[in-house]
Enzyme design. Structure first.
Site, PDB file in Angstrom:
ATOM      1  N   LYS A   1      37.961  32.163  69.221  1.00  0.00           N
ATOM      2  CA  LYS A   1      37.862  33.418  69.966  1.00  0.00           C
ATOM      3  C   LYS A   1      36.733  33.392  71.011  1.00  0.00           C
ATOM      4  O   LYS A   1      36.892  33.915  72.112  1.00  0.00           O
ATOM      5  CB  LYS A   1      37.626  34.574  68.985  1.00  0.00           C
ATOM      6  CG  LYS A   1      37.811  35.925  69.624  1.00  0.00           C
ATOM      7  CD  LYS A   1      37.844  37.043  68.606  1.00  0.00           C
ATOM      8  CE  LYS A   1      38.084  38.375  69.333  1.00  0.00           C
ATOM      9  NZ  LYS A   1      38.226  39.486  68.393  1.00  0.00           N
TER      10      LYS A   1
ATOM     11  N   PHE B   1      37.469  35.985  58.033  1.00  0.00           N
ATOM     12  CA  PHE B   1      38.721  36.742  58.008  1.00  0.00           C
ATOM     13  C   PHE B   1      39.749  36.068  58.933  1.00  0.00           C
ATOM     14  O   PHE B   1      39.452  35.738  60.063  1.00  0.00           O
ATOM     15  CB  PHE B   1      38.474  38.185  58.472  1.00  0.00           C
ATOM     16  CG  PHE B   1      39.741  38.996  58.546  1.00  0.00           C
ATOM     17  CD1 PHE B   1      40.479  39.266  57.398  1.00  0.00           C
ATOM     18  CD2 PHE B   1      40.207  39.470  59.767  1.00  0.00           C
ATOM     19  CE1 PHE B   1      41.654  39.996  57.472  1.00  0.00           C
ATOM     20  CE2 PHE B   1      41.391  40.200  59.849  1.00  0.00           C
ATOM     21  CZ  PHE B   1      42.110  40.467  58.687  1.00  0.00           C
ATOM     22  N   GLN B   2      40.944  35.882  58.429  1.00  0.00           N
ATOM     23  CA  GLN B   2      42.042  35.226  59.147  1.00  0.00           C
ATOM     24  C   GLN B   2      41.666  33.845  59.671  1.00  0.00           C
ATOM     25  O   GLN B   2      42.043  33.459  60.765  1.00  0.00           O
ATOM     26  CB  GLN B   2      42.582  36.127  60.273  1.00  0.00           C
ATOM     27  CG  GLN B   2      43.244  37.387  59.708  1.00  0.00           C
ATOM     28  CD  GLN B   2      44.151  38.101  60.689  1.00  0.00           C
ATOM     29  OE1 GLN B   2      43.909  38.093  61.897  1.00  0.00           O
ATOM     30  NE2 GLN B   2      45.200  38.737  60.185  1.00  0.00           N
TER      31      GLN B   2
ATOM     32  N   GLU C   1      56.098  34.661  62.978  1.00  0.00           N
ATOM     33  CA  GLU C   1      55.704  33.504  63.802  1.00  0.00           C
ATOM     34  C   GLU C   1      56.585  32.277  63.577  1.00  0.00           C
ATOM     35  O   GLU C   1      56.676  31.417  64.453  1.00  0.00           O
ATOM     36  CB  GLU C   1      54.235  33.155  63.576  1.00  0.00           C
ATOM     37  CG  GLU C   1      53.257  34.184  64.137  1.00  0.00           C
ATOM     38  CD  GLU C   1      52.941  35.318  63.166  1.00  0.00           C
ATOM     39  OE1 GLU C   1      53.638  35.442  62.129  1.00  0.00           O
ATOM     40  OE2 GLU C   1      51.999  36.071  63.443  1.00  0.00           O
TER      41      GLU C   1
ATOM     42  N   MET D   1      75.914  24.167  50.101  1.00  0.00           N
ATOM     43  CA  MET D   1      75.710  22.727  50.021  1.00  0.00           C
ATOM     44  C   MET D   1      75.084  22.338  48.679  1.00  0.00           C
ATOM     45  O   MET D   1      75.447  21.327  48.083  1.00  0.00           O
ATOM     46  CB  MET D   1      74.836  22.244  51.184  1.00  0.00           C
ATOM     47  CG  MET D   1      74.767  20.739  51.313  1.00  0.00           C
ATOM     48  SD  MET D   1      76.393  19.967  51.508  1.00  0.00           S
ATOM     49  CE  MET D   1      76.478  19.764  53.294  1.00  0.00           C
TER      50      MET D   1
END
Lengths: 570, 167
Positions: free
Chosen positions: A165, A115-116, A53, A474
């Site tokens: 949801k 959950f999640q 993501e 760098m």
């Protein structure tokens, strides 16, 4: 459509259609599965399946920067949402318009450690322009409408819309919100006329004026006005990293980039100018160096759409809040006369001769600067160049003379390594007028190289270049200059893969180059290959440094210009 | 210097968090913060006491204005204003000093709102400086617990000069 019952998922897609969204970058998951169920059947937009993501937010960011449109992301709740965070912060720091849709657990479970579940609104609060947690399906359409409006107007930025949801599955009568009314949000576009007149007078009487141009000029679409204004009045133009491309780099009037790794003469000009005109720039510390010694001789004019940037780091004498394009139009009209800049230009030319931008070419070793210089010669600015973060990024900013706005895409504010690979995919999906080059160092490339799979899946003709010095270059540079050459965990020799072989394993054409005389041919092959992505790994000199350099916190006049004698201060 | 800043903002989920977040994220000083309803159902008023030099206060105001949910931001320090705070203070008392505590409470025009055989609770209202003074004077008696509301403030009305009577 009006009057019919629709689910939240259907409303979501209908709103995307009405906003004119063409591409969505995303990844499905439990919380957004119903949206994906519908997404499968729509033909008005393209869904790009990412592999992480973070890649989705960077792709949307690259797409937005390359096109000027708003980038759109769709991810699931919990880890899907938290993975977008670095991309959102990157977009926030560089003011890119994004709308990030995150799935969320059902409203009844919010706060339950379900959950999640992750409080993504809370997590992203300091790195978004605004955010919405939609708790009722009736609020969905207005929230999406506002999100797009907020992302794009005023000073652009990312907006998060969190979609539980049960809101996605609930039904309601769809009504398109025609009007957007946000009483606490009224960006100022028109600059104050008296302030503009005052600025015009001050500029016309200046002996040593300087335009300091930032990314705001590109976002506002003001490049043409800037060109007219600078040319009509024979003004020198220096640009920030994000400003590159706002004014043609090949022009005699361009002084190139200023700041930490900016041109010697640009920083000298900053220190000696009597009128400094900041246009869509925010006096970042990488530009100003030590604030107490920054442009002390100058009357400062600052044009910006965000009032909070004014007087934030540097006190200005004539602030103008407004859209830089509209302000520049008026500024041109109100100039009573052209300033006399003849002597000033003579001085600038002397600085340019005194300390030109250069690197070692005689020893035959392949250096990053050479690769970038050759890329410039091959494309002459007619390309979109996406860079990652580090030495190669600075070499591109120094040696590639950007000619057009929206052709230089890089993470400036946040300095996000791993940006280039996904951002170039977004850029390539949005642009087909120019070839898209994606340049990374070996460190940054490895951070998001999984997204190469996406370039391959869509056969995007992106020209990937890995400038491999087998170091986190760098950081190594700072270790060499400021940490007694103690190279703590920056050496990647023996840890890096064969990047060309990695690409080949994904079905991507790739080759490795290690000598100067192979560079032109490799670049030509990249340009010619249009069937899909191609990658060239350049094995460059390991211990090259980016010069000139202003050490962090030092005055811009204290530039280190070469390695052999780092104590030489000019 | 301390500044009292009054913010009208949307009565909406997360609006308060954004303001609080701004102060921690930007490292601004926060001495007190209050929030409550206003005469409008969908608008809340937040009163913040902060401090800093002119440049910092300028940034505080600009950053607050930048939030989408803020409708109006006013630095009341630039205006004629009324500031009030309420404190509940519980003190231990012993036989000899209850009257003394009561006297001090009266001087500050406070009220005794609870008492049992060990402790007494006072309610004192007034400008924050008055509360500070009361706390200072009551301290030697042994403050058991204290709750202060933080400052609320409103701009005072303009004084309109009455027309002189023409004789």
């Amino acid at each position: 459509m009006a009057g019919t019952k629709m689910t939240g998922a259907e409303i979501f897609l209908e709103m995307l259609r009405r906003e004119g969204v063409e591409v969505v970058f995303g990844m499905p998951g439990g919380a957004v599965i119903q949206i994906y169920d519908h997404l499968h059947d729509v033909d008005f937009l393209k869904h790009v399946l990412v592999r992480h993501e973070q890649g989705a937010t960077h792709m949307a960011d690259g797409y937005a920067r390359a096109t000027g449109k708003t980038g759109v992301v769709l991810v699931t709740s919990g880890p899907g949402a938290t993975n977008t965070v670095t991309g959102i912060a990157t977009a926030y720091m560089d003011s890119t318009p994004l709308v990030v849709f995150t799935g969320q657990v059902p409203t009844s479970l919010i706060g339950n450690d379900a959950f999640q579940e992750a409080d993504i609104i809370g997590i992203t609060r300091p790195i978004t322009k605004h955010s919405f947690l939609v708790r009722d399906v009736d609020d969905l359409a207005p929230a999406i409408r506002k999100a797009f409006y907020l992302a794009k107007t005023g000073r652009p930025g990312p907006v998060v819309v969190d979609l539980p949801k049960d809101v996605i599955t609930a039904q309601t009568t769809f009504r398109y919100p025609e009007q957007v009314e946000i009483r606490g949000y009224k960006p100022t576009y028109e600059g104050h006329v008296n302030q503009i007149k005052k600025a015009a007078r001050v500029i016309s009487e200046a002996k040593r004026p300087l335009l300091y141009v930032g990314g705001g000029v590109i976002m506002s679409g003001a490049s043409q006005e800037l060109r007219y204004f600078a040319i009509e009045n024979n003004l020198p133009v220096t640009m920030t990293l994000q400003g590159l491309g706002a004014f043609p780099g090949e022009s005699e009037q361009s002084l190139g980039m200023l700041g930490m790794h900016g041109m010697y003469w640009a920083n000298q000009a900053i220190n000696n100018c009597d009128v400094l005109v900041a246009l869509g720039a925010r006096f970042d510390d990488r530009v100003t160096g030590k604030l107490e010694t920054f442009a002390t001789k100058a009357t400062k004019i600052h044009v910006d759409i965000d009032p909070s940037t004014i007087d934030k780091n540097v006190r200005v004498d004539i602030p103008i809040v407004g859209d830089v394009k509209r302000v520049l139009k008026l500024l041109r009209q109100y100039m009573p006369k052209k300033p006399d800049t003849k002597e000033w230009w003579a001085q600038i030319r002397r600085w340019q001769q005194e300390c030109p931008l250069t690197y070692e070419k005689s020893d035959g070793k392949l250096r990053s600067q050479f690769v970038i210089e050759r890329l410039w010669e091959k494309t002459r600015g007619d390309a979109v160049v996406v860079t990652d973060v580090g030495q190669h990024q600075m070499f591109v900013a120094q040696y590639y003379k950007f000619q057009h706005p929206r052709t230089h895409i890089t993470s400036g504010g946040l300095g996000t390594m791993g940006f280039a690979v996904p951002a170039s995919i977004g850029a390539a999906l949005g642009r087909n007028d120019y070839p898209v080059f994606s340049i990374s160092g070996d460190g940054g490339f490895a951070m998001n190289m999984q997204e190469l799979l996406v370039a391959k899946a869509h056969n995007l003709p992106i020209k990937f270049m890995v400038i491999n010095n087998n170091y986190l270059g760098m950081v190594r540079q700072w270790q060499e200059l400021f940490y007694n050459e103690k190279y703590s965990y920056t050496d990647l020799q023996g840890l890096n893969p064969d990047f060309a072989a990695v690409a080949q394993s994904m079905g991507i054409k790739a080759l490795r180059v290690a000598r100067m005389d192979q560079v032109d041919d490799a670049l030509q092959q990249l340009l010619n290959y249009s069937e899909g992505p191609m990658l060239v790994e350049f094995l460059v000199e390991k211990e090259e440094l980016v010069f000139p350099m202003v050490p962090a916190g030092a005055s811009v006049s204290d530039m280190i210009v070469e390695r052999l004698n780092p104590q030489r201060m000019v | 210097m301390k500044h009292t800043i009054s913010i009208l903002m949307e009565n909406r989920f997360g609006a308060f968090d954004r303001v609080a977040n701004l102060f921690s994220g930007k490292g601004f000083n926060l001495h007190s913060i209050t929030i409550g309803e206003t005469e409008l159902r969908d608008v809340m008023r937040m009163t913040i006491v902060t401090s800093g030099d002119d440049q910092i206060i300028d940034q505080v105001i600009k950053q607050l204005n930048r939030l989408v949910d803020t409708i109006k931001v006013v630095d009341l320090s630039e205006h004629d204003r009324t500031e009030r705070e309420l404190a509940l203070i519980t003190l231990h008392y012993e036989k000899g000093n209850l009257q003394e505590i009561k006297n001090i409470c009266d001087i500050f025009r406070g009220r005794v709102v609870d008492i049992n055989n060990k402790s007494v609770m006072l309610e004192i209202t007034g400008p924050p400086a008055k509360i500070d003074a009361a706390v200072n004077v009551l301290m030697p008696f042994g403050i058991k617990e204290m709750a202060r509301t933080g400052t609320v403030a409103l701009k005072r009305g303009e004084q309109i000069r009455q027309p002189q009577e023409v004789g």
